[in-house]
Motif scaffolding. Structure first.
Motif, mmCIF file in Angstrom:
data_model
loop_
_atom_site.group_PDB
_atom_site.id
_atom_site.type_symbol
_atom_site.label_atom_id
_atom_site.label_comp_id
_atom_site.label_asym_id
_atom_site.label_seq_id
_atom_site.Cartn_x
_atom_site.Cartn_y
_atom_site.Cartn_z
ATOM 1 N N PHE A 169 3.267 2.494 40.695
ATOM 2 C CA PHE A 169 3.620 2.039 42.032
ATOM 3 C C PHE A 169 3.355 0.552 42.239
ATOM 4 C CE2 PHE A 169 3.613 6.593 42.680
ATOM 5 C CZ PHE A 169 4.729 6.754 43.494
ATOM 6 N N LYS A 170 2.419 0.005 41.516
ATOM 7 C CA LYS A 170 2.197 -1.431 41.601
ATOM 8 C C LYS A 170 3.398 -2.176 41.035
ATOM 9 C CE LYS A 170 -1.187 -5.040 40.503
ATOM 10 N NZ LYS A 170 -2.475 -5.337 39.818
ATOM 11 N N MET B 173 8.382 -2.436 19.112
ATOM 12 C CA MET B 173 7.770 -1.344 18.372
ATOM 13 C C MET B 173 6.255 -1.460 18.463
ATOM 14 S SD MET B 173 8.762 -0.112 14.519
ATOM 15 C CE MET B 173 10.483 -0.010 14.995
ATOM 16 N N THR B 174 5.608 -0.354 18.796
ATOM 17 C CA THR B 174 4.157 -0.299 18.901
ATOM 18 C C THR B 174 3.658 0.943 18.175
ATOM 19 O OG1 THR B 174 4.157 1.033 20.939
ATOM 20 C CG2 THR B 174 4.280 -1.380 21.179
ATOM 21 N N THR B 175 2.351 1.071 18.061
ATOM 22 C CA THR B 175 1.813 2.329 17.550
ATOM 23 C C THR B 175 2.046 3.391 18.609
ATOM 24 O OG1 THR B 175 -0.371 1.799 18.444
ATOM 25 C CG2 THR B 175 0.058 1.176 16.142
ATOM 26 N N ALA B 176 2.094 4.640 18.186
ATOM 27 C CA ALA B 176 2.440 5.735 19.093
ATOM 28 C C ALA B 176 1.411 5.934 20.199
ATOM 29 C CB ALA B 176 2.615 7.024 18.290
ATOM 30 N N LYS B 177 0.191 5.443 19.995
ATOM 31 C CA LYS B 177 -0.861 5.606 20.990
ATOM 32 C C LYS B 177 -0.622 4.783 22.248
ATOM 33 C CE LYS B 177 -5.037 6.940 18.425
ATOM 34 N NZ LYS B 177 -6.394 6.489 18.029
ATOM 35 N N ILE B 178 0.079 3.666 22.114
ATOM 36 C CA ILE B 178 0.269 2.750 23.244
ATOM 37 C C ILE B 178 1.323 3.305 24.198
ATOM 38 C CG2 ILE B 178 0.993 0.428 23.905
ATOM 39 C CD1 ILE B 178 -0.131 -0.572 21.284
ATOM 40 N N HIS B 179 0.978 3.367 25.479
ATOM 41 C CA HIS B 179 1.892 3.928 26.476
ATOM 42 C C HIS B 179 3.122 3.047 26.627
ATOM 43 C CE1 HIS B 179 3.367 5.682 30.221
ATOM 44 N NE2 HIS B 179 2.527 6.688 30.018
ATOM 45 N N GLU B 180 4.270 3.703 26.815
ATOM 46 C CA GLU B 180 5.537 2.972 26.929
ATOM 47 C C GLU B 180 5.605 2.097 28.171
ATOM 48 O OE1 GLU B 180 6.350 7.433 27.743
ATOM 49 O OE2 GLU B 180 5.167 6.215 26.372
ATOM 50 N N LEU B 181 4.770 2.363 29.153
ATOM 51 C CA LEU B 181 4.754 1.549 30.372
ATOM 52 C C LEU B 181 4.414 0.088 30.069
ATOM 53 C CD1 LEU B 181 5.101 1.651 33.433
ATOM 54 C CD2 LEU B 181 2.689 2.245 33.620
ATOM 55 N N LYS B 182 3.572 -0.123 29.066
ATOM 56 C CA LYS B 182 3.203 -1.493 28.686
ATOM 57 C C LYS B 182 4.423 -2.275 28.238
ATOM 58 C CE LYS B 182 0.161 -4.172 25.668
ATOM 59 N NZ LYS B 182 -0.869 -4.136 24.599
ATOM 60 N N SER B 183 5.319 -1.613 27.519
ATOM 61 C CA SER B 183 6.537 -2.267 27.052
ATOM 62 C C SER B 183 7.471 -2.583 28.223
ATOM 63 C CB SER B 183 7.250 -1.380 26.029
ATOM 64 O OG SER B 183 8.441 -1.983 25.575
ATOM 65 N N LEU B 184 7.540 -1.658 29.199
ATOM 66 C CA LEU B 184 8.390 -1.900 30.371
ATOM 67 C C LEU B 184 7.951 -3.154 31.103
ATOM 68 C CD1 LEU B 184 10.550 -1.113 32.428
ATOM 69 C CD2 LEU B 184 8.897 0.447 33.484
ATOM 70 N N LYS B 185 6.645 -3.376 31.201
ATOM 71 C CA LYS B 185 6.122 -4.543 31.902
ATOM 72 C C LYS B 185 6.452 -5.843 31.178
ATOM 73 C CE LYS B 185 2.306 -2.014 34.055
ATOM 74 N NZ LYS B 185 0.829 -1.827 34.137
ATOM 75 N N GLU B 186 6.783 -5.758 29.890
ATOM 76 C CA GLU B 186 7.127 -6.947 29.117
ATOM 77 C C GLU B 186 8.612 -7.297 29.227
ATOM 78 O OE1 GLU B 186 5.954 -5.902 25.194
ATOM 79 O OE2 GLU B 186 3.797 -6.175 25.561
ATOM 80 N N THR C 102 -2.334 4.926 45.811
ATOM 81 C CA THR C 102 -0.891 4.726 45.680
ATOM 82 C C THR C 102 -0.362 3.863 46.813
ATOM 83 O OG1 THR C 102 -0.674 6.894 44.644
ATOM 84 C CG2 THR C 102 1.336 5.884 45.485
ATOM 85 N N ARG C 103 -0.804 4.157 48.037
ATOM 86 C CA ARG C 103 -0.333 3.384 49.189
ATOM 87 C C ARG C 103 -0.850 1.948 49.134
ATOM 88 N NH1 ARG C 103 -0.021 5.696 55.354
ATOM 89 N NH2 ARG C 103 1.232 3.999 56.215
ATOM 90 N N LYS C 104 -2.027 1.773 48.566
ATOM 91 C CA LYS C 104 -2.583 0.428 48.427
ATOM 92 C C LYS C 104 -1.741 -0.396 47.444
ATOM 93 C CE LYS C 104 -7.052 -1.851 47.770
ATOM 94 N NZ LYS C 104 -8.475 -1.666 47.438
ATOM 95 N N LYS C 105 -1.278 0.271 46.382
ATOM 96 C CA LYS C 105 -0.467 -0.418 45.382
ATOM 97 C C LYS C 105 0.945 -0.674 45.894
ATOM 98 C CE LYS C 105 -2.893 1.681 41.450
ATOM 99 N NZ LYS C 105 -2.775 2.671 40.333
ATOM 100 N N CYS C 106 1.475 0.284 46.651
ATOM 101 C CA CYS C 106 2.864 0.170 47.125
ATOM 102 C C CYS C 106 2.935 0.606 48.595
ATOM 103 C CB CYS C 106 3.788 1.019 46.270
ATOM 104 S SG CYS C 106 5.546 0.872 46.685
ATOM 105 N N SER D 235 9.733 -6.673 45.643
ATOM 106 C CA SER D 235 9.566 -8.063 46.076
ATOM 107 C C SER D 235 10.533 -9.005 45.372
ATOM 108 C CB SER D 235 8.121 -8.516 45.822
ATOM 109 O OG SER D 235 7.837 -8.569 44.429
ATOM 110 N N LYS D 236 10.989 -8.628 44.183
ATOM 111 C CA LYS D 236 11.895 -9.479 43.402
ATOM 112 C C LYS D 236 13.364 -9.092 43.560
ATOM 113 C CE LYS D 236 8.574 -10.744 39.787
ATOM 114 N NZ LYS D 236 8.291 -10.735 38.334
#
Length: 306
Positions: free
Chosen positions: A197-198, A166-179, A247-251, A205-206
């Motif tokens: 894409f990163k 659970m986070t404040t609504a301002k924080i993007h959900e992508l941050k949670s996915l990375k965790e 995008t291509r640089k990241k992926c 790779s995994k």
């Protein structure tokens, strides 16, 4: 007319009453209950959740209109003042123990998702819960609105959450996915709001498979086209590389782009994945099954009968 089991009663029958009363006794829940038992409180709050009630008055009014059915659920007339007092003074551990017992029972069962492949399948999503800004100033979201964001990882084997944050609504959900933690061979599906894409390159790779929707403004080039004439509701199956500089640089890897038609609505969606092995219909079915987390996070059973 004889009495028939309602949907709501069938839901409540999944709760072992012996275990429930055992938890009540353990935490002395019915002490000075004044005629309003823990079971009645539990039924009232489950009813409120499933019927989409947002306040005590709504619970009282709606349950009053169905008073004839309440007898079969072990509930008498519910007053909002009594329910409010019970919610404020009874130990939440009563219901936490009940939940833990149910979860343990489910996890001990042999579970599998409905797809033919054996890889673990997870859906990722988030929902925003509105809060009163004057009461929760730390949860400022918009100019006159507060909120928190519930992030979830749902296991399709039994549709059970395995990660919640659970986070404040301002924080993007992508941050949670990375965790969230995943293992090689896991399949994860999410909407295009999680596009990174990163992160996609990291999954590649995994050995982690992802299935998502491609953004409409995606810049890509097709390097291979496969014959899809034998597949129903699949209009294209392509291997692509991303063309955008950053995008291509990241992926810098090849990805798979599938255009699929929903047979129910007739609409087309474009799916992006790093799985080149399974059929396009399987990939499409994986993304369609993502709807289960939408149902889990935003139940809408307001039309069910007590």
């Amino acid at each position: 007319m004889g009495y028939q089991n309602s949907i709501f009663k069938q839901i409540l029958q999944s709760i072992p009453r012996y275990e429930f009363e055992k938890s009540v006794r353990k935490h002395n829940g019915d002490f000075a209950s004044k005629g309003f038992t823990c079971w009645e409180q539990f039924v009232s709050m489950i009813f409120a959740q499933l019927s989409g009630q947002t306040g005590l008055r709504g619970i009282e009014t709606t349950m009053e209109s169905m008073r004839q059915s309440l007898y079969h659920l072990g509930v008498k007339q519910v007053k909002r003042s009594t329910l409010s007092y019970a919610n404020n003074n009874r130990s939440s551990m009563i219901y936490e123990n009940v939940f833990s017992g149910l979860l343990e029972k489910i996890l001990s069962m042999e579970r599998r998702h409905k797809h033919k492949f054996k890889n673990p399948l997870y859906s990722i999503d988030a929902t925003t819960i509105d809060l009163c800004l004057s009461l929760f100033p730390w949860a400022d979201f918009r100019k006159r609105k507060g909120g928190i964001k519930l992030n979830m990882k749902l296991d399709h084997k039994g549709y059970i959450p395995t990660f919640i944050s659970m986070t404040t609504a301002k924080i993007h959900e992508l941050k949670s996915l990375k965790e969230m933690q995943f293992n090689p061979g896991d399949v994860i599906t999410f909407d295009r709001g999680y596009t990174d894409f990163k992160l996609f390159a990291t999954y590649c790779s995994k050995g982690i498979y992802f299935v998502t929707r491609q953004k409409k403004n995606a810049d890509y080039a097709v390097v291979e086209r496969k014959d899809v004439s034998s597949y129903k509701n699949i209009s294209s199956d392509q291997t692509i590389i991303m063309e955008g500089y950053y995008t291509r640089k990241k992926c810098p890897l090849k990805l798979r782009r599938i255009r699929s038609k929903d047979p129910e609505t007739g609409k087309y969606i474009v799916i992006l994945t790093n799985n080149f092995v399974w059929s396009p219909t399987t990939i499409s079915a994986i993304y369609k099954d993502r709807w289960q987390i939408e149902i889990f996070l935003k139940p809408n059973l307001s039309d069910f009968h007590v």
